[in-house]
Scaffold this motif. Sequence first.
Motif, short mmCIF file in Angstrom:
data_model
loop_
_atom_site.label_atom_id
_atom_site.label_comp_id
_atom_site.label_asym_id
_atom_site.label_seq_id
_atom_site.Cartn_x
_atom_site.Cartn_y
_atom_site.Cartn_z
N ALA A 94 0.82 -1.21 0.00
CA ALA A 94 0.00 0.00 0.00
C ALA A 94 0.85 1.26 0.00
O ALA A 94 0.48 2.27 -0.62
CB ALA A 94 -0.94 0.00 1.20
N ASP A 97 1.96 1.83 -3.49
CA ASP A 97 0.82 2.35 -4.26
C ASP A 97 0.67 3.85 -4.04
O ASP A 97 0.51 4.62 -4.99
CB ASP A 97 -0.47 1.65 -3.82
CG ASP A 97 -0.49 0.16 -4.15
OD1 ASP A 97 0.35 -0.29 -4.94
OD2 ASP A 97 -1.35 -0.54 -3.59
N TYR A 98 0.72 4.25 -2.78
CA TYR A 98 0.59 5.67 -2.44
C TYR A 98 1.72 6.48 -3.07
O TYR A 98 1.48 7.55 -3.66
CB TYR A 98 0.62 5.82 -0.92
CG TYR A 98 0.64 7.25 -0.42
CD1 TYR A 98 -0.55 7.93 -0.18
CD2 TYR A 98 1.84 7.91 -0.19
CE1 TYR A 98 -0.55 9.25 0.29
CE2 TYR A 98 1.86 9.22 0.27
CZ TYR A 98 0.66 9.88 0.51
OH TYR A 98 0.69 11.18 0.95
N GLN A 101 1.18 6.94 -6.84
CA GLN A 101 0.09 7.88 -7.11
C GLN A 101 0.54 9.32 -6.88
O GLN A 101 0.27 10.21 -7.70
CB GLN A 101 -1.11 7.55 -6.23
CG GLN A 101 -1.78 6.23 -6.58
CD GLN A 101 -2.75 5.77 -5.51
OE1 GLN A 101 -3.01 6.47 -4.53
NE2 GLN A 101 -3.30 4.57 -5.68
N ARG A 128 0.87 -3.40 -11.52
CA ARG A 128 0.20 -2.71 -10.40
C ARG A 128 0.65 -1.26 -10.32
O ARG A 128 -0.17 -0.36 -10.06
CB ARG A 128 0.50 -3.44 -9.09
CG ARG A 128 -0.12 -2.80 -7.87
CD ARG A 128 -0.07 -3.73 -6.68
NE ARG A 128 -0.54 -3.09 -5.46
CZ ARG A 128 -0.92 -3.75 -4.37
NH1 ARG A 128 -0.90 -5.07 -4.36
NH2 ARG A 128 -1.33 -3.10 -3.30
N MET A 129 1.93 -1.00 -10.54
CA MET A 129 2.41 0.37 -10.56
C MET A 129 1.72 1.17 -11.66
O MET A 129 1.31 2.32 -11.46
CB MET A 129 3.93 0.40 -10.74
CG MET A 129 4.71 -0.07 -9.53
SD MET A 129 6.51 -0.01 -9.81
CE MET A 129 6.78 1.74 -10.10
N ASN A 132 -1.84 2.05 -10.71
CA ASN A 132 -1.88 3.17 -9.76
C ASN A 132 -1.59 4.49 -10.45
O ASN A 132 -2.19 5.52 -10.12
CB ASN A 132 -0.89 2.93 -8.62
CG ASN A 132 -1.47 2.06 -7.53
OD1 ASN A 132 -2.31 2.48 -6.76
ND2 ASN A 132 -1.01 0.82 -7.47
N GLU A 135 -4.78 5.43 -12.29
CA GLU A 135 -5.80 5.91 -11.37
C GLU A 135 -5.54 7.35 -10.95
O GLU A 135 -6.46 8.18 -10.91
CB GLU A 135 -5.85 5.01 -10.13
CG GLU A 135 -6.89 5.43 -9.10
CD GLU A 135 -6.92 4.53 -7.89
OE1 GLU A 135 -7.45 4.97 -6.85
OE2 GLU A 135 -6.40 3.40 -7.97
N ALA A 136 -4.27 7.67 -10.65
CA ALA A 136 -3.94 9.04 -10.26
C ALA A 136 -4.20 10.00 -11.41
O ALA A 136 -4.72 11.11 -11.22
CB ALA A 136 -2.47 9.11 -9.83
N ASP A 228 7.59 7.45 1.80
CA ASP A 228 6.49 7.93 0.96
C ASP A 228 6.16 9.39 1.25
O ASP A 228 5.78 10.14 0.34
CB ASP A 228 5.24 7.04 1.12
CG ASP A 228 4.90 6.71 2.56
OD1 ASP A 228 5.74 6.93 3.44
OD2 ASP A 228 3.79 6.21 2.81
#
Length: 248
Positions: A94, A97-98, A101, A128-129, A132, A135-136, A228
């Motif tokens: 997670a 992911d953050y 993004q 997956r990267m 993300n 999505e951003a 992060d």
Amino acid sequence: MSTPDFARHRLFVDAAFRAGADLPLERDQSNYLLNVLRLKANDAILVFNGRDGEWLARVAPEGRKQARLVLDRRVKEQPPPSELHYLFAPLKHARLDYMVQKAVEMGAGTLQPVITRRTQVSRLNLDRMRANAIEAAEQCGILGLPRIETERPLEAALAGLDPDRLLIFCDEGQEQDSPVAALQSRGPAPLAVLIGPEGGFEEGERRLIAARPNTLAISLGPRILRADTAAVAALAVVQAVLGDWASR
């Protein structure tokens, strides 16, 4: 700079765009439009593919579970790709992911995972990267997607940078001088930002980074930041002083 149209939903569709074209959608995209957003026939949505700008499209349902889009017209031209490189030690799940993004939201044009001696993750799920990153971009009115590179050892990642690119090294051991003043001492140049792993770089790695010509070490202040959080702080100050915030 035009104001993003946040009144309409946005969707990334990896297809060639032209006026009047039919865009078939993947099953999960169709489900999202029809059953989550509850869009109906001819409802408008904004679409982009990372290459051809932003377009207005109309929903064309094909039953309850499938839909396509019909492109109407282009409403925004594609901006030039971002030249900002973001180099980072991968994190777990997670938090990675953050980080991805937020890096996309902050304008990174290339994401380069870097393997260090204290890196927690040695193999990455690049799909997956990318998800993300998409999505951003969808949520924030961004039209370009970053290049997502495969992970590289620190030495190889440094060697892969163009010598003319200024590497901004966020060094936890740097004196706590103003990062703004340090950045203001440098002229315009292609930029790269390097953030280390949890626990920081080992001393030999710090010497390796510092030995690279055209490298500027900066402090991110008196507090210890998670990796992060450091990504957001570093990209914000770099964009404000030397990046596209300053140029606007």
